[in-house]
Design a protein around this motif. Structure first.
Motif, short mmCIF file in Angstrom:
data_model
loop_
_atom_site.label_atom_id
_atom_site.label_comp_id
_atom_site.label_asym_id
_atom_site.label_seq_id
_atom_site.Cartn_x
_atom_site.Cartn_y
_atom_site.Cartn_z
N ILE A 168 75.48 19.27 -54.82
CA ILE A 168 74.92 19.42 -53.49
C ILE A 168 73.42 19.19 -53.61
N TYR A 169 72.93 18.19 -52.89
CA TYR A 169 71.50 17.86 -52.92
C TYR A 169 70.87 18.26 -51.59
N ILE A 170 69.81 19.02 -51.67
CA ILE A 170 69.07 19.40 -50.47
C ILE A 170 67.65 18.87 -50.62
N CYS A 171 67.22 18.07 -49.65
CA CYS A 171 65.88 17.51 -49.67
C CYS A 171 65.03 18.20 -48.62
N ALA A 172 63.92 18.73 -49.02
CA ALA A 172 63.03 19.42 -48.09
C ALA A 172 61.80 18.56 -47.85
N TYR A 173 61.51 18.32 -46.58
CA TYR A 173 60.35 17.51 -46.20
C TYR A 173 59.26 18.42 -45.64
N PHE A 174 58.01 18.24 -46.10
CA PHE A 174 56.88 19.06 -45.67
C PHE A 174 55.98 18.27 -44.73
N ASP A 175 55.62 18.89 -43.62
CA ASP A 175 54.69 18.26 -42.68
C ASP A 175 53.55 19.25 -42.39
N PRO A 176 52.61 19.39 -43.30
CA PRO A 176 51.58 20.42 -43.13
C PRO A 176 50.62 20.14 -41.99
N VAL A 177 50.44 18.88 -41.60
CA VAL A 177 49.44 18.57 -40.57
C VAL A 177 50.05 18.34 -39.20
N LYS A 178 51.35 18.27 -39.11
CA LYS A 178 52.05 18.09 -37.84
C LYS A 178 51.62 16.81 -37.11
N THR A 179 51.20 15.83 -37.86
CA THR A 179 50.81 14.56 -37.25
C THR A 179 52.06 13.82 -36.78
N VAL A 180 51.96 13.17 -35.62
CA VAL A 180 53.09 12.41 -35.09
C VAL A 180 52.73 10.93 -35.09
N LEU A 181 53.56 10.11 -35.73
CA LEU A 181 53.39 8.66 -35.78
C LEU A 181 54.48 8.02 -34.92
N SER A 182 54.35 6.72 -34.63
CA SER A 182 55.31 6.14 -33.68
C SER A 182 55.56 4.66 -33.92
N ILE A 183 56.71 4.22 -33.40
CA ILE A 183 57.05 2.81 -33.24
C ILE A 183 56.88 2.49 -31.76
N LYS A 184 56.38 1.30 -31.44
CA LYS A 184 56.08 0.96 -30.05
C LYS A 184 56.94 -0.21 -29.57
N ASN A 185 57.07 -0.30 -28.24
CA ASN A 185 57.72 -1.46 -27.67
C ASN A 185 56.67 -2.53 -27.36
N LYS A 186 57.08 -3.61 -26.74
CA LYS A 186 56.14 -4.71 -26.50
C LYS A 186 55.12 -4.39 -25.41
N LYS A 187 55.33 -3.28 -24.71
CA LYS A 187 54.34 -2.82 -23.73
C LYS A 187 53.36 -1.84 -24.36
N ASN A 188 53.45 -1.70 -25.68
CA ASN A 188 52.57 -0.82 -26.45
C ASN A 188 52.82 0.66 -26.13
N LYS A 189 54.04 0.97 -25.67
CA LYS A 189 54.40 2.36 -25.42
C LYS A 189 55.26 2.88 -26.57
N PRO A 190 55.01 4.09 -27.06
CA PRO A 190 55.84 4.66 -28.14
C PRO A 190 57.30 4.80 -27.69
N VAL A 191 58.21 4.39 -28.55
CA VAL A 191 59.64 4.51 -28.24
C VAL A 191 60.39 5.32 -29.30
N ARG A 192 59.75 5.55 -30.43
CA ARG A 192 60.35 6.40 -31.46
C ARG A 192 59.23 7.07 -32.25
N TRP A 193 59.42 8.36 -32.53
CA TRP A 193 58.38 9.11 -33.21
C TRP A 193 58.84 9.54 -34.60
N GLY A 194 57.84 9.91 -35.43
CA GLY A 194 58.15 10.39 -36.75
C GLY A 194 57.02 11.19 -37.36
N TYR A 195 57.32 11.81 -38.50
CA TYR A 195 56.34 12.60 -39.24
C TYR A 195 55.82 11.81 -40.44
N PRO A 196 54.58 12.04 -40.86
CA PRO A 196 54.04 11.31 -42.01
C PRO A 196 54.87 11.53 -43.26
N LEU A 197 55.06 10.47 -44.01
CA LEU A 197 55.78 10.55 -45.28
C LEU A 197 54.80 11.12 -46.31
#
Length: 448
Positions: free
Chosen positions: A261-290
């Motif tokens: 059983i493998y458990i992977c824990a991801y840490f996001d100490p700064v709570k920064t939100v990054l994004s992928i955008k559509n062609k209108k430059n609007k965010p359509v998907r968000w994520g946390y820094p790797l």
């Protein structure tokens, strides 16, 4: 306050490449140029007939902005959304809404189509398919005053077990359903039950939900083990408090592999939100820094085996992120190498234009005057990068570039268009103008 978000893993599928690049994300000493060779394993024309790939997207114009509607679309978008590969790399399964396609990776041939539950777990080693699902049933009852009440409903969870030929195994199905019923009556509470694994003895392992968003590492849910005879057992896992960085330690997914059983824990100490955008430059998907990842390994008795920690840095002024939903993020091979799906902050999805030949459509009538080739609605493709981490060498490398579709406003069923076999060969789906393709990046190759 620091947050930890956890992921647990199985095996995965992926991609290919062909150019030389520096791959380490930690420091220049570990950067290695690697030339890769991409291999196309299969090509399946779009269509409705046998041995074709259904593709009927809603289209870009039907993709709602996040938060615009608190609902799913009606399921009218159809297309491949998941690929899984056998541990030995011999076979791939592509999931569609109404069927599975089994591909022989060695011969590049379609072996068969299988019509079973769309969220099924394929046990390649034992040539079985497990499907678990729930349905709402109406249930009239008599209350404590003796009054008959109508209109009540009950959620019933059920198993179905099939061969790889799609034949229902009735005895195994009945045994599993009896065991599942006993487990639920004893207090096991499936919200969206998910099959993690089937071992060599035909035991299966389930968790209550396929997403553990904001579930504390200090409160890991038990893994339900059901034997072929129907006996049940619970695997309880506890992570030592010395590994917990704060009171906000979260797990979001569990996966089991090689009777570990493998458990992977991801840490996001700064709570920064990054994004992928559509062609209108609007965010359509968000994520946390790797940033960093902790791996906890346990056996089937719930006993702690090992833990290792790895840390990410930015490379070439790019900020890499993992999806905030934390679905389908990690894979692992038999050498304990990790594969992580990420995206580059600010990257833009691109539009895909596909077509289908009239001869591959079953639903048209003889008198319909249609062109030989029919254009499908334009849909969006999101670009991702697969990182590979080798714990022995302690380096990160870009393994491949993959893509996942956005067929419409709904992200359900969740897409999972890459996988890795036991040797570390990476497989992925690729959308072309007139066909769906399966590609592979060999284990000794990587890419930028």
């Amino acid at each position: 306050m620091k947050q930890i978000i956890c992921i647990v893993l199985v095996a995965a599928l992926g991609i290919f490449v062909n150019r030389t690049i520096p791959l380490s994300i930690q420091d220049t000493q570990n950067q290695k140029p690697i030339r890769s060779k991409s291999l196309r394993l299969a090509r399946i024309p779009y269509g409705e007939k046998q041995n074709t790939a259904p593709l009927s997207p809603l289209g870009v114009d039907d993709v709602f902005e996040p938060g615009e509607l608190d609902m799913d679309v009606d399921g009218s978008s159809v297309g491949p959304y998941r690929i899984r590969v056998s541990e030995d790399g011999k076979y791939s399964i592509i999931y569609f809404n109404k069927k599975l396609i089994l591909i022989n990776n060695k011969s590049s041939n379609i072996e068969r189509e299988i019509f079973v539950g769309k969220d099924s777990y394929v046990d390649f080693a034992n040539s079985k398919i497990y499907s678990i699902f729930h349905k709402t049933v109406h249930k009239d009852y008599v209350d404590e005053k003796g009054v008959i009440r109508v209109g009540a409903t009950e959620e019933l969870w059920q198993f179905e077990v099939y061969t790889l030929n799609g034949v229902l195994l009735k005895a195994e199905t009945e045994a599993l359903n009896s065991a599942l019923s006993r487990a639920i009556k004893a207090g096991w509470k499936p919200r969206w039950a998910y099959i993690l694994y089937a071992d060599s003895k035909n035991n299966i392992y389930l968790v209550e939900d396929d997403s553990f968003w904001r579930l504390s590492l200090q409160q890991l849910p038990p893994i339900l083990q059901i034997s072929p005879s129907g006996s049940i057992n619970y695997i309880n896992i506890k992570i030592d408090s010395k590994f917990l960085k704060s009171n906000n330690n979260y797990i979001i997914q569990m996966i089991v592999k090689n009777e570990r059983i493998y458990i992977c824990a991801y840490f996001d100490p700064v709570k920064t939100v990054l994004s992928i955008k559509n062609k209108k430059n609007k965010p359509v998907r968000w994520g946390y820094p790797l940033q960093q990842l902790d791996i906890f390994i346990f056996n089937f008795n719930g006993e702690f085996i090992n833990h290792y920690h790895t840390k990410f840095n930015e490379m070439e002024n790019k900020k890499y992120a993992i999806d905030k939903d934390f679905y389908d993020i990690v894979r692992i091979d038999d050498k304990s190498r990790l594969y992580i799906k990420s995206f580059v902050d600010g990257s833009v999805w691109y539009h895909m234009n596909c077509e289908i030949k009239k001869d591959n459509i079953e639903s048209i009538t003889i008198d319909e005057d249609l062109p030989d080739v029919i254009d499908l609605p334009t849909f969006a493709i999101i670009p991702y990068i697969i990182w590979m981490y080798d714990p022995e060498k302690q380096i990160w490398q870009i393994k491949a570039k993959v893509e996942e579709p956005v067929y419409g406003g709904s992200f359900s069923p969740k897409t999972s268009c890459w996988d890795v076999d036991a040797q570390g060969n990476l497989y992925y789906l690729k959308w072309t103008k007139d066909a769906l393709e399966v590609w592979m990046v060999p284990a000794n190759e990587s890419r930028k």
